[in-house]
Write a protein that holds these residues in place. Structure first.
Motif, PDB file in Angstrom:
ATOM      1  N   LEU A  20       0.813  -1.134  -0.014  1.00 28.20           N
ATOM      2  CA  LEU A  20       0.137   0.144   0.035  1.00 28.20           C
ATOM      3  C   LEU A  20       0.798   1.328   0.122  1.00 28.20           C
ATOM      4  N   PHE A  21       1.813   1.281   0.793  1.00 28.18           N
ATOM      5  CA  PHE A  21       2.877   2.368   0.885  1.00 28.18           C
ATOM      6  C   PHE A  21       3.567   2.601  -0.423  1.00 28.18           C
ATOM      7  N   THR A  22       3.890   1.654  -0.971  1.00 28.58           N
ATOM      8  CA  THR A  22       4.577   1.706  -2.377  1.00 28.58           C
ATOM      9  C   THR A  22       3.788   2.077  -3.425  1.00 28.58           C
ATOM     10  N   HIS A  23       2.656   1.619  -3.251  1.00 29.36           N
ATOM     11  CA  HIS A  23       1.498   1.954  -4.303  1.00 29.36           C
ATOM     12  C   HIS A  23       1.262   3.393  -4.479  1.00 29.36           C
ATOM     13  N   PHE A  24       1.011   4.005  -3.353  1.00 27.30           N
ATOM     14  CA  PHE A  24       0.661   5.332  -3.074  1.00 27.30           C
ATOM     15  C   PHE A  24       1.765   6.368  -3.083  1.00 27.30           C
ATOM     16  N   GLN A  25       2.905   5.993  -2.932  1.00 29.96           N
ATOM     17  CA  GLN A  25       3.975   6.887  -2.788  1.00 29.96           C
ATOM     18  C   GLN A  25       4.205   7.457  -4.178  1.00 29.96           C
ATOM     19  N   LYS A  26       4.649   8.872  -4.128  1.00 28.57           N
ATOM     20  CA  LYS A  26       4.655   9.558  -5.346  1.00 28.57           C
ATOM     21  C   LYS A  26       5.821   8.958  -6.098  1.00 28.57           C
ATOM     22  N   SER A  27       5.709   9.078  -7.510  1.00 30.55           N
ATOM     23  CA  SER A  27       6.653   8.405  -8.343  1.00 30.55           C
ATOM     24  C   SER A  27       7.856   9.539  -8.248  1.00 30.55           C
ATOM     25  N   GLU A  28       9.129   9.018  -8.382  1.00 24.04           N
ATOM     26  CA  GLU A  28      10.120   9.678  -8.486  1.00 24.04           C
ATOM     27  C   GLU A  28      10.612  10.141  -9.755  1.00 24.04           C
ATOM     28  N   LEU A  29       9.869   9.682 -10.844  1.00 27.43           N
ATOM     29  CA  LEU A  29       9.998   9.922 -12.350  1.00 27.43           C
ATOM     30  C   LEU A  29       8.860  10.664 -12.915  1.00 27.43           C
ATOM     31  N   ALA A  30       9.221  11.469 -13.567  1.00 30.95           N
ATOM     32  CA  ALA A  30       7.990  12.306 -14.053  1.00 30.95           C
ATOM     33  C   ALA A  30       8.412  13.071 -15.543  1.00 30.95           C
ATOM     34  N   TYR A  31       7.692  13.624 -16.047  1.00 32.32           N
ATOM     35  CA  TYR A  31       7.903  14.252 -17.404  1.00 32.32           C
ATOM     36  C   TYR A  31       7.169  15.506 -17.692  1.00 32.32           C
ATOM     37  N   VAL A  32       7.907  16.254 -18.681  1.00 33.40           N
ATOM     38  CA  VAL A  32       7.252  17.423 -19.120  1.00 33.40           C
ATOM     39  C   VAL A  32       6.879  17.683 -20.743  1.00 33.40           C
ATOM     40  N   ASP A  33       6.080  18.147 -20.975  1.00 32.60           N
ATOM     41  CA  ASP A  33       6.142  18.536 -22.388  1.00 32.60           C
ATOM     42  C   ASP A  33       6.720  19.676 -22.796  1.00 32.60           C
ATOM     43  N   ILE A  34       7.867  19.843 -23.535  1.00 37.38           N
ATOM     44  CA  ILE A  34       8.695  20.879 -23.559  1.00 37.38           C
ATOM     45  C   ILE A  34       8.035  21.813 -24.537  1.00 37.38           C
ATOM     46  N   ASN A  35       7.466  21.491 -25.734  1.00 34.85           N
ATOM     47  CA  ASN A  35       6.726  22.306 -26.417  1.00 34.85           C
ATOM     48  C   ASN A  35       5.685  23.190 -25.820  1.00 34.85           C
ATOM     49  N   LYS A  36       4.862  22.412 -24.960  1.00 40.49           N
ATOM     50  CA  LYS A  36       3.675  23.037 -24.091  1.00 40.49           C
ATOM     51  C   LYS A  36       4.500  24.114 -23.215  1.00 40.49           C
ATOM     52  N   LEU A  37       5.334  23.920 -22.619  1.00 38.97           N
ATOM     53  CA  LEU A  37       6.014  24.776 -21.653  1.00 38.97           C
ATOM     54  C   LEU A  37       6.690  26.130 -22.303  1.00 38.97           C
ATOM     55  N   VAL A  38       7.303  26.041 -23.512  1.00 44.49           N
ATOM     56  CA  VAL A  38       7.832  27.226 -24.125  1.00 44.49           C
ATOM     57  C   VAL A  38       6.655  28.041 -24.901  1.00 44.49           C
ATOM     58  N   GLU A  39       5.620  27.148 -25.264  1.00 44.48           N
ATOM     59  CA  GLU A  39       4.589  27.925 -25.886  1.00 44.48           C
ATOM     60  C   GLU A  39       3.569  28.617 -24.822  1.00 44.48           C
ATOM     61  N   GLY A  40       3.447  27.950 -23.893  1.00 43.33           N
ATOM     62  CA  GLY A  40       2.624  28.517 -22.719  1.00 43.33           C
ATOM     63  C   GLY A  40       3.108  29.475 -21.665  1.00 43.33           C
ATOM     64  N   TYR A  41       4.477  29.774 -21.775  1.00 47.47           N
ATOM     65  CA  TYR A  41       5.168  30.391 -20.832  1.00 47.47           C
ATOM     66  C   TYR A  41       4.913  31.965 -21.337  1.00 47.47           C
ATOM     67  N   GLU A  42       4.677  32.613 -20.088  1.00 47.87           N
ATOM     68  CA  GLU A  42       4.398  34.029 -20.536  1.00 47.87           C
ATOM     69  C   GLU A  42       5.351  34.742 -20.832  1.00 47.87           C
ATOM     70  N   ARG A  43       6.628  34.364 -20.565  1.00 45.02           N
ATOM     71  CA  ARG A  43       7.749  35.192 -21.011  1.00 45.02           C
ATOM     72  C   ARG A  43       8.072  34.952 -22.314  1.00 45.02           C
ATOM     73  N   THR A  44       7.768  33.624 -23.163  1.00 46.90           N
ATOM     74  CA  THR A  44       8.097  33.485 -24.502  1.00 46.90           C
ATOM     75  C   THR A  44       7.146  34.274 -24.998  1.00 46.90           C
ATOM     76  N   LYS A  45       5.672  34.594 -24.520  1.00 40.90           N
ATOM     77  CA  LYS A  45       4.824  35.365 -25.409  1.00 40.90           C
ATOM     78  C   LYS A  45       5.352  37.024 -25.401  1.00 40.90           C
ATOM     79  N   VAL A  46       5.784  37.286 -24.124  1.00 44.56           N
ATOM     80  CA  VAL A  46       6.206  38.952 -24.013  1.00 44.56           C
ATOM     81  C   VAL A  46       7.369  39.107 -24.853  1.00 44.56           C
ATOM     82  N   GLU A  47       8.331  37.870 -24.724  1.00 45.64           N
ATOM     83  CA  GLU A  47       9.628  38.395 -25.803  1.00 45.64           C
ATOM     84  C   GLU A  47       9.469  38.259 -27.252  1.00 45.64           C
TER      85      GLU A  47
END
Length: 177
Positions: A20-47
């Motif tokens: 139960l503990f290992t099943h509900f423990q937060k994963s130590e691996l994750a990912y992000v979609d770089i394209n979404k971050l770049v396009e959605g980042y406010e600084r990108t829009k301003v720049e």
């Protein structure tokens, strides 16, 4: 038999708690979609808006020079019949030189804009990378992968996608500046 029941029950309970503990423990691996971050980042829009303004101004300068050259060309074509051979050669040489200068200027502008666009993109990516590193350390992730939609990450559970969380936090951090 009773002597074995208690130890077996305790082992089963311990195994259940561990599972139960290992099943509900937060994963130590994750990912992000770089394209979404770049396009959605406010600084990108301003720049990007500032970059586009500058690009439009430089394009307007080139267009203005081209309009001047075209005016000179039309004037030459009208006056050509009344010119001497030497004047025609001289005017053609001047028009040719002016056209070459405009072409060189246009190429220089394109190279400048390309370099500035690359610098802008790299600055935004550096911001994002720095933020993800800080976020990963604070939240206890061992690895945060970057997916770009080109096969780097073929499958991951949606629960492992930190894109929206990081994008929101990143934009809040940028707005706070």
């Amino acid at each position: 038999m009773n002597k074995l029941t208690l130890p077996l029950a305790l082992c089963a309970l311990a195994l259940s708690i561990f599972t139960l503990f290992t099943h509900f423990q937060k994963s130590e691996l994750a990912y992000v979609d770089i394209n979404k971050l770049v396009e959605g980042y406010e600084r990108t829009k301003v720049e990007r808006m500032e970059f586009n303004k500058k690009a439009e101004t430089l394009k307007a300068n080139v267009d203005s020079l081209m309009t001047g050259w075209e005016t000179d060309l039309k004037s030459y074509e009208k006056e050509r019949l009344s010119m001497t051979k030497k004047e025609i050669e001289l005017k053609q040489e001047l028009l040719k030189n002016k056209q070459q200068q405009i072409s060189n200027y246009q190429k220089a502008i394109q190279n400048q804009l390309k370099e500035e666009d690359q610098k802008l993109t790299q600055t935004v990516i550096n911001d994002i990378n720095d933020y993800i590193q800080e976020y990963g350390e604070q939240e206890g992730y061992r690895i945060i992968l970057g997916a770009k939609g080109d096969g780097n990450l073929m499958y991951a559970e949606e629960a492992s996608d930190l894109t929206e969380i990081i994008l929101e936090d990143l934009n809040n951090s940028y707005k706070a500046l």
